[in-house]
Design a protein around this motif. Sequence first.
Motif, short mmCIF file in Angstrom:
data_model
loop_
_atom_site.label_atom_id
_atom_site.label_comp_id
_atom_site.label_asym_id
_atom_site.label_seq_id
_atom_site.Cartn_x
_atom_site.Cartn_y
_atom_site.Cartn_z
N ARG A 70 91.02 29.67 49.11
CA ARG A 70 90.23 28.32 48.85
C ARG A 70 90.40 27.86 47.38
N SER A 71 90.08 26.61 47.31
CA SER A 71 89.77 26.40 45.50
C SER A 71 88.35 26.39 45.33
N ASN A 129 68.13 25.92 49.96
CA ASN A 129 67.96 24.60 50.86
C ASN A 129 69.00 24.55 51.91
N GLU A 130 69.63 25.72 52.39
CA GLU A 130 70.70 25.38 53.12
C GLU A 130 72.20 24.84 52.92
N LYS A 131 72.44 24.94 51.43
CA LYS A 131 73.53 24.66 51.03
C LYS A 131 73.99 25.94 50.33
N LYS A 132 75.21 26.11 50.09
CA LYS A 132 75.89 27.11 49.29
C LYS A 132 75.55 26.73 47.90
N ILE A 133 75.19 27.48 47.01
CA ILE A 133 75.22 27.41 45.56
C ILE A 133 75.94 28.41 44.85
N CYS A 134 76.34 29.32 45.39
CA CYS A 134 77.19 30.35 44.63
C CYS A 134 78.06 31.00 45.61
N GLY A 135 79.30 31.17 44.93
CA GLY A 135 80.62 31.83 45.58
C GLY A 135 80.98 32.94 44.87
N ILE A 136 81.45 34.21 45.36
CA ILE A 136 81.90 35.26 44.57
C ILE A 136 83.35 35.77 45.00
N LEU A 137 84.15 35.83 44.00
CA LEU A 137 85.60 36.42 44.63
C LEU A 137 85.72 37.71 43.81
N PHE A 162 79.78 16.25 44.55
CA PHE A 162 80.76 17.24 45.09
C PHE A 162 82.02 16.21 45.72
N PRO A 163 83.22 16.90 45.64
CA PRO A 163 84.29 16.09 46.27
C PRO A 163 83.86 15.91 47.90
N ASP A 164 84.17 14.69 48.77
CA ASP A 164 83.88 14.81 49.96
C ASP A 164 84.00 16.08 50.88
N GLU A 165 84.85 16.64 50.94
CA GLU A 165 84.83 17.82 51.79
C GLU A 165 83.82 18.86 51.50
N LEU A 166 83.13 18.87 50.47
CA LEU A 166 82.01 19.74 49.91
C LEU A 166 80.88 19.17 50.33
N THR A 167 80.57 18.11 50.41
CA THR A 167 79.18 17.41 50.39
C THR A 167 78.28 18.16 51.48
N ALA A 168 78.81 18.34 52.45
CA ALA A 168 78.09 18.95 53.80
C ALA A 168 77.70 20.28 53.56
N ILE A 169 78.28 21.10 52.76
CA ILE A 169 78.21 22.45 52.56
C ILE A 169 77.61 22.57 51.28
#
Length: 265
Positions: A70-71, A129-137, A162-169
């Motif tokens: 993913r990006s 708060n139930e949203k992803k705030i950090c990712g690690i690759l 956030f872009p539309d596809e990310l707003t929920a997560i």
Amino acid sequence: MQKMQENAPRVCKNALIKALGAHINGVTVRVFDEIDSTNTEAKRMAADGFRGDALLIAQTQTAGRGRMGRSFYSPAQTGVYFSILHTLNTPLCDAVAITSAASVAVMRAIRTLTGIQTEIKWVNDLYYNEKKICGILTEAVSAGESTHVIVGIGINLDTADFPDELTAIAGSLNANIDASALIAEIYRGITLYLQEPNDREWLADYRAHSMVLGHRVAWTEAGITRIGIAEAIDEDGALLIQNEENSIVRLHTGEISLRPLEDKI
Ligand code: BTN
């Protein structure tokens, strides 16, 4: 409350070097105004013969990469995006838990600097708060005789749009946080792990702040969605799930989603 200067870069190299203190010794630090991806740059450095430790930071990334191909959305000024490049002196298997240990290092650094307690969604996403705030690759690369690990971390500090596809997560920390101090604190934590990769001192925190243990989870195996209860995390950071046939499945890597009890596949 300190107000950020409009359009000011989020990370200041001088402040970062100061915050790193003695941890800077022997480390190559590069801050890019804009780059495709700090993980990709780390790979290029390894391929070009770099050996040792490097910390690569971008104010913004044009092709930030996430797990599963993913990006990773990396806008300027509202987040931190950086990679740690480390040439291993030990076999790669010693570093298998680095991805889990890194999530604990980020969680602890955020807590130390803001008092905010984030939660870890196995394997290594941080939620607030139930949203992803950090990712690690985390990636491993071989170049010549050497093997390197690259730990790439992206944290949404106060990203609002956030872009539309990310707003929920996707969400943000929304705390008044010094980005340079945060990177330095995370770097310290990950360095401690890399110096003692067999020390599992991070494991208690990884388990204690897991948002999946005891919950119903779904994962995909050979294209089929499976459901089970996340029972435990073992010494290597693998997730033990009790499946619907009452046997234990051990997941080393991959992705799970949380499923409400009433949810059917
Ligand atoms: C994920 O959530 O799937 C992992 C995201 C990792 C993003 C960071 S940002 C810095 C580094 N450079 C990249 O291209 N990716 C990582």
